[in-house]
Enzyme design. Structure first.
Site, PDB file in Angstrom:
ATOM      1  N   GLU A 278       0.816  -1.213   0.000  1.00 37.93           N
ATOM      2  CA  GLU A 278       0.000   0.000   0.000  1.00 37.93           C
ATOM      3  C   GLU A 278       0.853   1.268   0.000  1.00 37.93           C
ATOM      4  O   GLU A 278       0.523   2.242  -0.661  1.00 37.93           O
ATOM      5  CB  GLU A 278      -0.940  -0.001   1.211  1.00 37.93           C
ATOM      6  CG  GLU A 278      -2.223   0.745   0.944  1.00 37.93           C
ATOM      7  CD  GLU A 278      -3.354   0.347   1.876  1.00 37.93           C
ATOM      8  OE1 GLU A 278      -3.531  -0.873   2.118  1.00 37.93           O
ATOM      9  OE2 GLU A 278      -4.054   1.246   2.344  1.00 37.93           O
TER      10      GLU A 278
ATOM     11  N   GLU B  98       1.807   1.813  -3.402  1.00 38.55           N
ATOM     12  CA  GLU B  98       0.684   2.384  -4.149  1.00 38.55           C
ATOM     13  C   GLU B  98       0.614   3.885  -3.892  1.00 38.55           C
ATOM     14  O   GLU B  98       0.391   4.680  -4.802  1.00 38.55           O
ATOM     15  CB  GLU B  98      -0.630   1.787  -3.639  1.00 38.55           C
ATOM     16  CG  GLU B  98      -1.232   0.700  -4.484  1.00 38.55           C
ATOM     17  CD  GLU B  98      -2.574   0.264  -3.921  1.00 38.55           C
ATOM     18  OE1 GLU B  98      -2.629  -0.158  -2.744  1.00 38.55           O
ATOM     19  OE2 GLU B  98      -3.563   0.380  -4.654  1.00 38.55           O
TER      20      GLU B  98
ATOM     21  N   CYS C 104      -8.265  -2.523   4.252  1.00 45.85           N
ATOM     22  CA  CYS C 104      -8.077  -3.762   5.002  1.00 45.85           C
ATOM     23  C   CYS C 104      -9.308  -4.134   5.806  1.00 45.85           C
ATOM     24  O   CYS C 104      -9.382  -5.217   6.372  1.00 45.85           O
ATOM     25  CB  CYS C 104      -6.845  -3.688   5.895  1.00 45.85           C
ATOM     26  SG  CYS C 104      -6.564  -2.076   6.549  1.00 45.85           S
TER      27      CYS C 104
ATOM     28  N   SER D 120      -7.435   1.384  -2.253  1.00 45.43           N
ATOM     29  CA  SER D 120      -6.203   0.640  -2.485  1.00 45.43           C
ATOM     30  C   SER D 120      -6.626  -0.719  -2.999  1.00 45.43           C
ATOM     31  O   SER D 120      -7.606  -1.284  -2.544  1.00 45.43           O
ATOM     32  CB  SER D 120      -5.446   0.485  -1.169  1.00 45.43           C
ATOM     33  OG  SER D 120      -4.581  -0.623  -1.233  1.00 45.43           O
TER      34      SER D 120
ATOM     35  N   LYS E 124     -15.073 -10.715   8.630  1.00 45.66           N
ATOM     36  CA  LYS E 124     -14.138 -11.538   7.866  1.00 45.66           C
ATOM     37  C   LYS E 124     -14.776 -12.867   7.469  1.00 45.66           C
ATOM     38  O   LYS E 124     -14.366 -13.481   6.495  1.00 45.66           O
ATOM     39  CB  LYS E 124     -12.861 -11.806   8.674  1.00 45.66           C
ATOM     40  CG  LYS E 124     -12.177 -10.558   9.166  1.00 45.66           C
ATOM     41  CD  LYS E 124     -11.034 -10.116   8.294  1.00 45.66           C
ATOM     42  CE  LYS E 124     -10.432  -8.831   8.827  1.00 45.66           C
ATOM     43  NZ  LYS E 124      -9.727  -8.074   7.818  1.00 45.66           N
TER      44      LYS E 124
ATOM     45  N   GLU F  12     -15.972 -12.019   4.288  1.00 49.10           N
ATOM     46  CA  GLU F  12     -14.957 -11.606   3.324  1.00 49.10           C
ATOM     47  C   GLU F  12     -14.335 -12.805   2.615  1.00 49.10           C
ATOM     48  O   GLU F  12     -14.026 -12.734   1.429  1.00 49.10           O
ATOM     49  CB  GLU F  12     -13.861 -10.816   4.051  1.00 49.10           C
ATOM     50  CG  GLU F  12     -12.852 -10.194   3.112  1.00 49.10           C
ATOM     51  CD  GLU F  12     -11.611  -9.700   3.852  1.00 49.10           C
ATOM     52  OE1 GLU F  12     -11.363 -10.197   4.968  1.00 49.10           O
ATOM     53  OE2 GLU F  12     -10.908  -8.838   3.325  1.00 49.10           O
TER      54      GLU F  12
ATOM     55  N   GLU G 191     -11.406 -13.199  -6.137  1.00 51.75           N
ATOM     56  CA  GLU G 191     -10.042 -12.850  -5.752  1.00 51.75           C
ATOM     57  C   GLU G 191      -9.641 -13.475  -4.428  1.00 51.75           C
ATOM     58  O   GLU G 191      -8.458 -13.513  -4.094  1.00 51.75           O
ATOM     59  CB  GLU G 191      -9.881 -11.317  -5.671  1.00 51.75           C
ATOM     60  CG  GLU G 191      -9.840 -10.626  -7.028  1.00 51.75           C
ATOM     61  CD  GLU G 191     -11.211 -10.521  -7.665  1.00 51.75           C
ATOM     62  OE1 GLU G 191     -12.196 -10.507  -6.915  1.00 51.75           O
ATOM     63  OE2 GLU G 191     -11.302 -10.458  -8.904  1.00 51.75           O
TER      64      GLU G 191
ATOM     65  N   CYS H 199      -9.899  -2.185  14.979  1.00 49.10           N
ATOM     66  CA  CYS H 199     -10.153  -3.613  15.179  1.00 49.10           C
ATOM     67  C   CYS H 199     -10.175  -4.018  16.650  1.00 49.10           C
ATOM     68  O   CYS H 199     -10.792  -5.023  17.008  1.00 49.10           O
ATOM     69  CB  CYS H 199      -9.113  -4.448  14.440  1.00 49.10           C
ATOM     70  SG  CYS H 199      -8.966  -3.978  12.715  1.00 49.10           S
TER      71      CYS H 199
END
Lengths: 581, 581, 116
Positions: free
Chosen positions: B278, B281, B299, B319, B358, B361, B367, B509
C-alpha cells in the site's frame, strides 16, 4: 318584515304519557273560541331537552316556560299570556342553563368554511387586540390572571408553559397544536377543529407572538379527514386575508402554519412522541427533562397545546382574563368540554363551568338514564382514567377532586355506565386499547399492559385463581411507576379504579365464576326454567349447535357443554322461559 | 457545579451529570439494563428508577440530570418491588434456555436476574415465537431473546450509519429487523458485528464456525494452519481473567499449537506486507501522480462493503491491496506450501479475527481464491477461539510463551499496530517515508493519528511535501470525510486529503464485532495501548525492515506491485446493491 | 381581496353585519354527516333555489346535541329562530315550505328556540 303570528306556543309532554297531541288540540280549540287562531301558532315540539316536567309549554317571544300544565290551565294561559302578555306565575319555570358555551360558542353558529362568518362573529378581534395593545409579557400576565390550565388532560398552567418557551433564547421556536385526540369516545377536539377552525388558528398565532415563534404545526390524526379539510381551508383563507404569513394584520409580526398528519398511533398524542413523529421518526416518547418548551421540535423551544386550550385563547383576550377566572372553581378556572356518552338519554358534546357536579351533568344536562335503568358509575379520562361510582355523583368536576377519587379529568371523555355494564369488562376494554396502542419502547409499558390484559381475560372467562388478583395489582403498581410515558403510567388506572370501588364484582368473577351484569360471555349460563317452558320446541329449532334437546312430553333442556352462548334461544322464546345468568 | 444528596450521602458533580453517574461517584450502584456506557440513554427498560425525597414519582437515573438540592433515594422497599416486577415481566417474555444460549454466563439479563435473586417468575410465560435470521452466516439474530433495549438500532443507525436494523411494528409485537421485514442478508448490513458487540443478551450473536474447525483439526488428512490478528492478542486475556489489554501473543501461539494446528502464523506479518504494497501504491499516486488521490485503505471488509454499496463512485480511490489476513492466507497455500512441500489441497487455513465481517470476506469474490483454493477456509472470532481453548482442556493461564512460524509469522511494530485506529496510517507512513527519502523517519510515533476521536485530520511532511491525512473509525464518522472529498473533486479543486484510513468499528479492530463482550471506550483504549506497547518493545518497527518480508519478495514476489504481487495480493471491487431483490 | 390590517378589521366586520339576512344553517360536522346531514343540506339548497327564496343556506359545526342530529337552525325575519332536530329529507322540505315560505314553525321537530 311583519311576523305572520304575534305569538308562538310550543308544547311537549315530558312525562311518561305522551299527551302532546291532546294538548295541541286543546290549545287550538281554546284559541279558536277566543278568536286568536290567526294570531298565535301552536306548535308541537320535537324534544325540548326537559324531562319529568309533565306537559311543558313555551311562549314566544316573551320566553315564558310553564311546567306541569293541566287541562284546566289552558284557558288561563290563553287569557294571560296569549291574549295579553303576562306570565302565569304559579306555572312559571325559569330554566337554569347548566351549560356555558365558551370554547364552543361558535360551533353551531359559525360556518366553519367561511372566514368572513368567523370575523362577523367577532373573530380575530382578540388577535388584533393582542398585536396592537399587548407585549408578550402582558399576554403572559393576562393568561396567569385567567388561570387557564391545559385541557388535554395534563392540566398544566398554560401561562407557565408559554413563559418557559418565551424566556429561552433560540434561533427558532415552534407552536404545535395537538390534534391527535385518541381517547375512545372522545370527540371534543374534532368538533372544535371541524366547527370553529379559525379559533384554533387564532390561538396559535397569539401563542406564536407571545413566545417568539414564527412557525406552527397542527398535528391532526389522519382519522379526522373533515377536520383536516376544514383546517386546511381555514389556513388558506387566513393567509389570503393577511392573518397568517408576513406582516400579520399590517404589523411586523410574521407567523405561518402547516398541517402534519398522524398515522394511527395513540401514543403520538404524547408530547415527545408527537415531536418525534413530526420529525419523521418513529413515534417513541423520550424521557423528560428536557421538556419540549425548552428543547422540543428539532431541539428548539416548542409549545404544545391541546385544541381546546388554544380555542380558549381568543375568548380570554376578547372578554379578559379576570372574566375567565370568574368561571369555574377555586383551582380550575373556565369551562370544560365533555363528550357525554354511554347509557345517557342525551349523548352529545357539552360545555360546563369547572366545578359543576357529575349529578348535574348526567341528570340535568344529559337527561338521565333510560326508563328503568340504574346508574352504576361515570367513567372519566378515557383509558387513563377511572370510574366514579354513583355514591360520589356529587363530586365537583375539576382536576383535583377527580384525582382524589382515582380518576382524572383527561381530555373530556365521560361515559355513563349502568347496571348492565360489567366493571371487569370495562377495565378489559381499556386495556385492550392500551395493548394495541402501546409503542413498545419500555418494558413496563410493553409487557406490563400485555400481562395486565392477560389476567383480566382470565378473570372475565372464569379461569382466574384468587392470587391472580394480587399478581394483577403488582403489575399495575410497577407499570404505574416505571413506565416511560403517560400512556403506560396511566394504563393501570381503569383497573385500579374498578378494583377500588367494585372489588366485589372481580371476586364474584373469580370465586363464583359469575358476571352479575351478564356481559362476560364465558360466564353466561343459559337455562330453561321448566315451570315456564311450554314445550313448544322453538328454542331447539333455533339453536345453531343443537345444544337443546327434549320433547313435548319431557320438556326441553340446554346442554351446557355444547352451548356457545349465542343467545338465540333467549331471543326467540315467547314465554320468557330461557334465563341468562 | 451541582450539590445534592444520594441516599443521604452528599455529592458534588458537574452540571448535566446524570443521577446514575453521580451515584457512581459515591459508590452507589443503581441497576441498569438497557443503558450502555458508550451510548446515549434510551430510557427503555425502566429498571434504573429512583425516587426524590418527598415525591412519589419515580425517575429514570440513566437520563435524568442531577439538580441542586435533590435528595435521591436509590433503594427502598417500593423501588425494590418495582424493579423486581419489571425484571419478572421481562423474564416472562424471555426464553428460559440460558444453558443453551450463546451468552450463557456472560449475559446482562442473566446477571440482573441473579443479582436480584429471582427464583420464580409469578407471571404466565409467553414467547413471541419469532424466527431466527442467520441469512448472513456471519451474525445470527434471535428475536425471541431480544429485550428491545434499542442499543443495536442506535449503533447501526446513528453510529455506523448503515441503517440495516430498525424497529418494526409496535407494542408487544415490536421486533428488530431490517426495514421492509427482509432478511439481514438482503439488507445493507455490512456485517461489522457492532450490533452483537453491544447486545446485552443472546439476541444477536456471531455465527458459530467452531464445529468446522474441530472437524478439520481431528481429520488426519487435513493440514491445519492458523493466523491471529493483531487485535486478538490484547483482548483474549479478558476471557481468562487477565488484565485489560495484556499482550498474550506467546501463550496464544502455544495454545493454538496444542489445539492441533501444524503451523501458527501471524496476521501482523500480513500487515507488514500490506504496508509494503500500500505504501508503494501511495508513492505511485502521490509522488509519481499515477492514479487517483486520496488513496483509501481497504483492510477492513465492512468498510469495503459499505463503499461498494453506498459510495461506489469512490471505487477508484480504494487501495487494491487485499486485507492482511487474506495475504497471509494466499501465501500459506502457495509460498509456504511450496517451501514445506505440503499439498495445498489438504491445507485448512483458519484466521482468528476480532471481526465478524471476515467470515463474509473470505468467500465474497473470486479474488479470495487466488491460490487456486479458498485462501482462508474459516474465519473465527476471538470469542470462538476462547471457547475452543477452554473446550480443549488447555490451561491457558499457565502456558509457556512460544514463537510463531516465522516464515509468515514474524512481524514488526508497524504490523501489530494495525489493530488500533490510526495504526494502518502510521505504519504506512513509516514505510512511505523510507520509499520516498531512502531514510527511516526520525521519530517513529505519529501521535496525531492515535486516540478515539471520531475523525482525525492532520498533515505530515515527507521531504518537505505536505501529506494531508484523515482517519475515521466508526462508519458514522466517514460521511464527513467522504463528503469533503466529493465536494472538492466536483469543484475541480485539490483533494482535501491524500491518504485516508477507515475502520468500520469504533476504536479500530480492537473494538471489533468479534471481540469479547462488554467493550467500552475504556477497554478500547486499554487494548490499543497493549498494541502500542508491543510496537515500542519491538526491535524492528518498520515493515520494510522485516527480514522475512525481504526474503518473501526476494524469493517469491519480486517487488511490491509486481505482476506476481498483483496476482496474489491484490483484488478488485464493484458496486453492490443495498437491497437485494 | 386586499389583506386585512388591524385598522381595517373592525370596518370589515361592520360591512359583513349589514349584509346579514335570513339564513338556514345545517350542522355539518362528522356527527351530523354520519346521521345524514349532507343529504339534508343538498335538499334544502335545491328547494331554496327552486323557489328562488332570498335565504342563505350555510354549514355550521357541532352544536352539541349529537343525539338529535341532523340539526337545522332557521333564522327568518318574523318567525322565532328555531333549531330543528332529527331532520330527514321530508322534514327538510317542510322546513323550507312551512317555515321559510309560510312563516310558521314545523310540528314535531323543534328542539330549541333562541332569542334572535
Amino acid at each position: 318584515m311583519e311576523a305572520r303570528y304575534r305569538k308562538t306556543l310550543l308544547l311537549k309532554d315530558t312525562g311518561a304519557l305522551d299527551r302532546t297531541k291532546e294538548f295541541f288540540n286543546l290549545f287550538l280549540e281554546r284559541l279558536r273560541e277566543e278568536g286568536l287562531q290567526e294570531e298565535v301558532q301552536v306548535v308541537r315540539a320535537g324534544d325540548l331537552g326537559m324531562y319529568g316536567y309533565g306537559l311543558v309549554v313555551k311562549i314566544l317571544p316573551d320566553e315564558y316556560t310553564y311546567v306541569n300544565v293541566e287541562a284546566k290551565d289552558v284557558p288561563k294561559i290563553v287569557q294571560t299570556s296569549l291574549k295579553k302578555s303576562n306570565p302565569v306565575q304559579d306555572l312559571l319555570y325559569t330554566p337554569r342553563e347548566k351549560q356555558m358555551r365558551v370554547v364552543l360558542k361558535n360551533c353551531g353558529e359559525v360556518d366553519p368554511e367561511s372566514v368572513d362568518d368567523y370575523i362577523l362573529h367577532g373573530g380575530y378581534g382578540a388577535l388584533k387586540k393582542v398585536l396592537t395593545e399587548f407585549t408578550p409579557e402582558q399576554v403572559i400576565d393576562e393568561l396567569k390572571t385567567s388561570g387557564l390550565r391545559g385541557r388535554g388532560g395534563g392540566g398544566f398552567p398554560t401561562w407557565m408553559k408559554w413563559n418557559f418557551a418565551r424566556k429561552v433564547e433560540a434561533a427558532e421556536k415552534y407552536i404545535i397544536c395537538n390534534g391527535d385526540e385518541g381517547d375512545p369516545g372522545a370527540y371534543m377536539d374534532r368538533s372544535v377543529l371541524e366547527g370553529d377552525p379559525h379559533a384554533v388558528l387564532e390561538g396559535m398565532i397569539i401563542a406564536g407572538y407571545t413566545v417568539g415563534a414564527s412557525k406552527g404545526f397542527l398535528y391532526i390524526r389522519a382519522e379526522y379527514p373533515l377536520a383536516i379539510e376544514r383546517i386546511q381551508r381555514a389556513i388558506a383563507q387566513a393567509q389570503d386575508y393577511g392573518l397568517l404569513g408576513g406582516n400579520i394584520l399590517g404589523t411586523e409580526f410574521q407567523f405561518d402554519l402547516e398541517i402534519r398528519l398522524g398515522a394511527g398511533a395513540f401514543v403520538c398524542g404524547e408530547e415527545t412522541a408527537l415531536i418525534a413523529s413530526v420529525e419523521g421518526k418513529r413515534g417513541y416518547p423520550s424521557p423528560r427533562p428536557p421538556y419540549p418548551s425548552v428543547k422540543g421540535l428539532w431541539g428548539m423551544p416548542t409549545v404544545i397545546n391541546n385544541v381546546e386550550t388554544l380555542a380558549n385563547i381568543p375568548v380570554i383576550f376578547d372578554r379578559g382574563g379576570a372574566w375567565f377566572s370568574g368561571i369555574g372553581s377555586q383551582t380550575a378556572k373556565g369551562t370544560k368540554v365533555f363528550a357525554l356518552t354511554g347509557k345517557v338519554k342525551n349523548s352529545g358534546l357539552i360545555e360546563v363551568p369547572m366545578g359543576i357536579t357529575l349529578r348535574e351533568i348526567v341528570y340535568e344536562i344529559g337527561g338521565g338514564l333510560s326508563e328503568g335503568k340504574k346508574l352504576k358509575a361515570v367513567q372519566t379520562g378515557g383509558p387513563s382514567g377511572g370510574v366514579i361510582p354513583d355514591k360520589f355523583l356529587d363530586t365537583p368536576v375539576d382536576y383535583e377532586h377527580l384525582m382524589e377519587l382515582g380518576s382524572i379529568m383527561g381530555s373530556g371523555g365521560m361515559i355513563v355506565i349502568d347496571e348492565e355494564d360489567c366493571m371487569v369488562d370495562i377495565a378489559k376494554f381499556y386495556l385492550n386499547f392500551c395493548v394495541d396502542e402501546a409503542c413498545g419502547k419500555c418494558s413496563p409499558g410493553r409487557i406490563g399492559t400485555f400481562q395486565m390484559r392477560n389476567y383480566l381475560q382470565k378473570i372475565s372467562s372464569g379461569q382466574a385463581g384468587e392470587d391472580d388478583l394480587d399478581k394483577l395489582e403488582a403489575i399495575c403498581r410497577a407499570t404505574k411507576k416505571a413506565a416511560l410515558c403517560g400512556l403506560g403510567q396511566t394504563a393501570p388506572n381503569p383497573t385500579l379504579s374498578t378494583l377500588r370501588f367494585f372489588r366485589e364484582e372481580y371476586l364474584e368473577h373469580i370465586r363464583e365464576r359469575r358476571c352479575r351484569a351478564g356481559k362476560c360471555i364465558d360466564l353466561l349460563r343459559y337455562k330453561i326454567k321448566q315451570e315456564k317452558c311450554k314445550r313448544c320446541g322453538v328454542c331447539a329449532m333455533h339453536c345453531p349447535v343443537n345444544a337443546i334437546s327434549g320433547s313435548r312430553e319431557e320438556g326441553y333442556r340446554i346442554d351446557v357443554e355444547k352451548c356457545v352462548k349465542c343467545g338465540q334461544c333467549f331471543e326467540v322464546c315467547k314465554f320468557d322461559a330461557v334465563t341468562r345468568e | 457545579m451541582v450539590k445534592a444528596k444520594i441516599n443521604d450521602i452528599p455529592v458534588e458533580v458537574k452540571q448535566g451529570t446524570t443521577i446514575l453517574d453521580a451515584a457512581k461517584k459515591v459508590h452507589v450502584h443503581i441497576p441498569v439494563l438497557c443503558k450502555h456506557p458508550d451510548l446515549d440513554a434510551t430510557a427503555a427498560c425502566g429498571i434504573c428508577v429512583v425516587k426524590v425525597k418527598g415525591s412519589s414519582k419515580m425517575l429514570r437515573a440513566c437520563c435524568t440530570p442531577l439538580e441542586t438540592g435533590m435528595e435521591i433515594i436509590t433503594h427502598d422497599a417500593e423501588l425494590q418491588d418495582v424493579r423486581r416486577t419489571v425484571v419478572e415481566l421481562i423474564l416472562s417474555n424471555h426464553p428460559n434456555d440460558c444453558l443453551q444460549c450463546a451468552r450463557n454466563n456472560n449475559c446482562e439479563l442473566q446477571k440482573l436476574a441473579a443479582d436480584f435473586g429471582i427464583r420464580q417468575v409469578p407471571y404466565d410465560q409467553f414467547l413471541r415465537n419469532l424466527p431466527e435470521d442467520d441469512s448472513t452466516k456471519t451474525i445470527t439474530l434471535v428475536p425471541d431473546k431480544c429485550i428491545l433495549c434499542g442499543r443495536c438500532v442506535d449503533v447501526c443507525q446513528n453510529h455506523q450509519d448503515v441503517w440495516a436494523l430498525s424497529f418494526l411494528e409496535r407494542g408487544i409485537k415490536t421486533r428488530i429487523s431490517p426495514a421492509g421485514d427482509i432478511n439481514l442478508g438482503e439488507s445493507p448490513c455490512i456485517r461489522c458485528g457492532q450490533c452483537s458487540a453491544h447486545c446485552p443478551t443472546g439476541a444477536i450473536a456471531e455465527h458459530d464456525d467452531t464445529r468446522k474447525v474441530w472437524q478439520a483439526l481431528y481429520n488426519q488428512e487435513k493440514y491445519c494452519v492458523v493466523q491471529i490478528a493483531p487485535a486478538v492478542r490484547v483482548a483474549i486475556g479478558e476471557a481468562f481473567g487477565f488484565k485489560d489489554g495484556e499482550n498474550l501473543t506467546g501463550k496464544l501461539y502455544a495454545a493454538l499449537r496444542r489445539l492441533g494446528f501444524r503451523a501458527v502464523f501471524d496476521t501482523s506479518f500480513g500487515a507488514d506486507l500490506t504496508v509494503m504494497e500500500e505504501a508503494s501504491e501511495f508513492v505511485q499516486r502521490f509522488t509519481h501522480k499515477k492514479g487517483k488521490l486520496p488513496l483509501i485503505t481497504t483492510c477492513c471488509p465492512s468498510w469495503v462493503d459499505f463503499m461498494e454499496k453506498f459510495y461506489p463512485d469512490m471505487i477508484e480511490h480504494f487501495s487494491s491491496a487485499k486485507s492482511p489476513h487474506e495475504m497471509v492466507g494466499v501465501l500459506s497455500k502457495t509460498y509456504y506450501a511450496k517451501q514445506q512441500n505440503v499439498d495445498p489441497e489438504k491445507m485448512f487455513m483458519v484466521s482468528v479475527m476480532p471481526c465478524t465481517s471476515k467470515k463474509y470476506e473470505i468467500s465474497r469474490s473470486n479474488e479470495m481464491f487466488s491460490s487456486g483454493y479458498q485462501d482462508i477456509d474459516v474465519s473465527l472470532t476471538t470469542r470462538e477461539i476462547a471457547r475452543m481453548i477452554k473446550q480443549a482442556g488447555i490451561d491457558f493461564e499457565n502456558l509457556p510463551e512460544e514463537e510463531s512460524d516465522h516464515i509468515l509469522g514474524e512481524y514488526t511494530g508497524a504490523g501489530v499496530i494495525f489493530g488500533a485506529t490510526g495504526g494502518v496510517m502510521e505504519a504506512a507512513l513509516r514505510t512511505a517515508h523510507y520509499f520516498v527519502t531512502g531514510k527511516n523517519v526520525a521519530r517513529v510515533e505519529f501521535e496525531s493519528v492515535r486516540g478515539l476521536k471520531g475523525v482525525k485530520e492532520t498533515t505530515v511532511e515527507i521531504q518537505g511535501a505536505p501529506i494531508r491525512i484523515a482517519i475515521a473509525h466508526g462508519i458514522g464518522n466517514v460521511e464527513y470525510v467522504l463528503n469533503k472529498i466529493r465536494e472538492a473533486l466536483a469543484a475541480g479543486k485539490e483533494p482535501p486529503y491524500h491518504f485516508v484510513e477507515v475502520m468500520a468499528c469504533p476504536g479500530g479492530c480492537v473494538g471489533g464485532g468479534g471481540q469479547p463482550y462488554g467493550v467500552t471506550d475504556k477497554l478500547r483504549t486499554a487494548r490499543a495501548q497493549g498494541l502500542y506497547s508491543d510496537d515500542e518493545n519491538r526491535e524492528i518497527q518498520y515493515a520494510h525492515d522485516n527480514p522475512y518480508i525481504k526474503e518473501l519478495y526476494k524469493k517469491f514476489l519480486d517487488a511490491p506491485l509486481s505482476e506476481k504481487a498483483h496476482e496474489l495480493l491484490h483484488t478488485k471491487y464493484k458496486p453492490r446493491p443495498t437491497y437485494k431483490k | 381581496m386586499a389583506k386585512l390590517t388591524h385598522q381595517s378589521l373592525d370596518s370589515f366586520r361592520r360591512e359583513l353585519e349589514e349584509n346579514k339576512g335570513d339564513w338556514i344553517k345545517v350542522g355539518m360536522s362528522t356527527c351530523g354527516i354520519a346521521a345524514g346531514a349532507d343529504e339534508v343540506y343538498r335538499v334544502i339548497n335545491e328547494e331554496v333555489q327552486k323557489r328562488g327564496l332570498a335565504v342563505r343556506v350555510e354549514k355550521c359545526g357541532c352544536a352539541g346535541m349529537c343525539y338529535a342530529e341532523p340539526l337545522v337552525e332557521v333564522c327568518v325575519e318574523g318567525v322565532p329562530r328555531s333549531v330543528y332536530g332529527k331532520v330527514d329529507k321530508d322534514t327538510a322540505l317542510k322546513i323550507v315550505d312551512k317555515h321559510v315560505s309560510g312563516k310558521r314553525l314545523v310540528n314535531d321537530h323543534v328542539f330549541n328556540v333562541k332569542v334572535k
